[in-house]
Motif scaffolding. Structure first.
Motif, PDB file in Angstrom:
ATOM      1  N   ILE A 149     -13.058 -10.586 -95.793  1.00 23.30           N
ATOM      2  CA  ILE A 149     -12.920  -9.130 -95.796  1.00 23.30           C
ATOM      3  C   ILE A 149     -11.446  -8.727 -95.818  1.00 23.30           C
ATOM      4  CG2 ILE A 149     -13.271  -7.035 -94.410  1.00 23.30           C
ATOM      5  CD1 ILE A 149     -15.898  -8.244 -93.445  1.00 23.30           C
TER       6      ILE A 149
ATOM      7  N   GLY B 255     -19.014  -9.339-101.021  1.00 23.73           N
ATOM      8  CA  GLY B 255     -20.141  -9.246-100.095  1.00 23.73           C
ATOM      9  C   GLY B 255     -21.442  -9.758-100.685  1.00 23.73           C
TER      10      GLY B 255
ATOM     11  N   ILE C  76     -23.753  -2.472 -99.321  1.00 29.37           N
ATOM     12  CA  ILE C  76     -23.375  -3.772 -98.762  1.00 29.37           C
ATOM     13  C   ILE C  76     -22.788  -3.605 -97.364  1.00 29.37           C
ATOM     14  CG2 ILE C  76     -21.704  -5.663 -99.033  1.00 29.37           C
ATOM     15  CD1 ILE C  76     -22.354  -5.691-101.981  1.00 29.37           C
ATOM     16  N   SER C  77     -22.032  -2.547 -97.151  1.00 26.49           N
ATOM     17  CA  SER C  77     -21.514  -2.271 -95.808  1.00 26.49           C
ATOM     18  C   SER C  77     -22.664  -2.039 -94.833  1.00 26.49           C
ATOM     19  CB  SER C  77     -20.596  -1.040 -95.839  1.00 26.49           C
ATOM     20  OG  SER C  77     -19.480  -1.269 -96.669  1.00 26.49           O
TER      21      SER C  77
ATOM     22  N   PHE D   8     -24.333  -5.463 -93.710  1.00 26.38           N
ATOM     23  CA  PHE D   8     -23.629  -6.236 -92.696  1.00 26.38           C
ATOM     24  C   PHE D   8     -23.526  -5.498 -91.364  1.00 26.38           C
ATOM     25  CE2 PHE D   8     -21.914  -8.314 -96.569  1.00 26.38           C
ATOM     26  CZ  PHE D   8     -22.305  -9.617 -96.271  1.00 26.38           C
TER      27      PHE D   8
ATOM     28  N   SER E  83     -27.627  -9.317 -91.376  1.00 25.84           N
ATOM     29  CA  SER E  83     -26.851 -10.535 -91.612  1.00 25.84           C
ATOM     30  C   SER E  83     -26.834 -11.435 -90.384  1.00 25.84           C
ATOM     31  CB  SER E  83     -25.411 -10.167 -91.984  1.00 25.84           C
ATOM     32  OG  SER E  83     -24.608 -11.321 -92.071  1.00 25.84           O
TER      33      SER E  83
END
Length: 463
Positions: A100, A155, A212-213, A216, A221
């Motif tokens: 990241i 990601g 995608i944020s 996670f 995840s």
């Protein structure tokens, strides 16, 4: 449940597992490819063939910066797959945190540099004559969204490394649908032209980033981040970089190829011949989606089982992936060989209200596309061996052979051929370079992969 999902990579039958991994990946790539395809059709019909050429000029720059995220993603995901295979969740999380930080720092810096040198980069990549202004309008807006694209590409590979291909598929579908909807609104309704196409593309990147944020941050995840994991650690960065450079080299070489191709084609046939390559490039992204899907599905399977020292399963995954991908590639090949002109016509408008210049470009494209498409895709039935072979070495963490095999097609064969053959064969030499490079690279990859299997994967399987 999340942990079981990852462990299934080492226990389920390979054929069944590859289908589970490859089908969502293929669907995601298909939707992304359809997005590029339909986006180009919209642009070609509503703006003109020169607009397709303009986008083709911008792609190598924007995709190279975006590929930095993919390089960090695939390099780190190879480590994550093997760490999960050996039950080292602490290392997997630390790698993800470093991914990241690297992605945000590098891609934002590169995007700012790309914006600063806009007037230098566009002509260098073939954006000359009537292509320059639409290419510049598109480029500036798209670069605003490139950091979002880079994070999304990074990601997505991590999601797939965790054994969650359906989430990865959704992450690929969302920006594609968003882009197409925004294309219709911005180009057709608002009549924003090239700026509308650019804002639609950037909007798609942002929607993907948000999804995608969410993945996670919402507990889906296995990787639970902490502030400590975001702090860069030199050994981790070095390991990510050594594997990620394979993907970065591939995209860097692709960008160089676009630079060379656009300039050579502009010299041979002006904007019209660059437009031919623009359509060919879109079809390269779309037509091979099932092969790329199998390759993406293969990566976590090979990496996990190699990390678990289940070499028999690794061998089986290689053979199964090549068989599946080759069959799909052969079906694609038939369609491209039989219907090249019909495919190209989808990108072009024959409306009577088109300017005479646009109609002339369209006629030129339709006349030149059949030979170009048949030669560019002539080696499609054997390309699976090339892609799976290079992906294998990346999946197991052998950076040097992965790097060399990745460069084989474009770096070692295609670029020398494209710089040589057109001097003797003109336009024919351009298209023939694609076919020759694919055949030569597949032979080299096949020989190297066979040697690797014989020397490494014949070792006794651990209990």
């Amino acid at each position: 449940m999340a942990k079981v999902s990852a462990e299934q990579l080492g226990s389920e039958p390979i054929g069944q597992l590859l289908v589970k991994q490859a089908v969502p990946a293929s669907i995601g790539i298909l939707v992304m490819s359809l997005n590029v395809l339909v986006d180009s059709i919209f642009v070609g019909n509503w703006i003109g063939a020169i607009a397709i050429a303009a986008i083709n000029v911008v792609l190598p720059v924007s995709f190279f910066i975006g590929a930095l995220g993919m390089a960090i993603g695939i390099g780190g995901s190879s480590i994550i797959s093997r760490a999960l295979g050996s039950n080292n969740y602490q290392k997997a999380t630390l790698v993800f945190g470093n991914q990241i930080t690297l992605t945000l720092f590098i891609t934002v810096s590169m995007a700012l540099l790309g914006l600063y040198y806009v007037d230098v980069l566009i002509p260098a990549f073939g954006g000359k004559g009537g292509i320059f202004e639409p290419a510049k309008a598109y480029y500036i807006i798209v670069l605003y969204g490139i950091p979002f694209l880079a994070f999304s590409m990074m990601g997505n590979t991590v999601i797939r490394a965790e054994g969650k291909p359906k989430f990865a598929m959704v992450a690929m579908i969302i920006p594609s649908i968003a882009n197409l909807v925004l294309d219709y609104v911005f180009i057709y309704w608002f009549d924003w032209g090239m700026k509308g196409a650019a804002w639609a593309t950037t909007g798609g990147y942002i929607f993907c980033f948000l999804y995608i944020s969410y993945f996670f941050a919402s507990g889906h995840s296995e990787l639970k981040l902490s502030w400590k994991s975001l702090a860069l650690q030199i050994p981790i960065v070095r390991e990510i970089g050594s594997l990620g450079v394979v993907t970065l080299a591939r995209q860097a070489t692709t960008s160089v190829v676009y630079l060379i191709m656009n300039n050579i084609l502009f010299g041979l046939g002006g904007e019209s011949l660059v437009a031919v390559y623009g359509i060919i490039g879109r079809m390269q992204m779309f037509a091979l989606f099932p092969v790329f899907g199998v390759t993406q599905g293969f990566l976590p399977i090979a990496g996990f089982n190699y990390g678990a020292k289940k070499y028999q399963r690794v061998r089986e995954s290689i053979n199964t992936a090549i068989r599946y991908a080759s069959l799909l590639a052969a079906l694609v090949f038939i369609g491209l060989m039989v219907f090249p002109q019909e495919i190209a016509s989808l990108f072009l408008s024959d409306s009577a209200d088109q300017y005479a210049e646009n109609l002339a470009v369209n006629a030129y494209v339709l006349d030149h596309i059949p030979l170009a498409m048949r030669l560019v895709f002539g080696a499609t039935p054997i390309i699976a061996l090339q892609l799976i072979g290079a992906a294998y070495f990346q999946a197991i963490g052998k950076a040097v052979p992965a790097f060399l095999l990745t460069l084989t097609r474009q770096g070692f064969f295609f670029i020398p051929l494209i710089l040589t053959l057109p001097f003797f064969l003109d336009e024919l030499g351009v298209w023939l370079s694609f076919f020759a490079a694919d055949v030569l690279a597949t032979i080299v990859t096949g020989l190297y992969l066979r040697k690797e299997i014989k020397n490494t994967l014949q070792l006794p399987q651990s209990s």
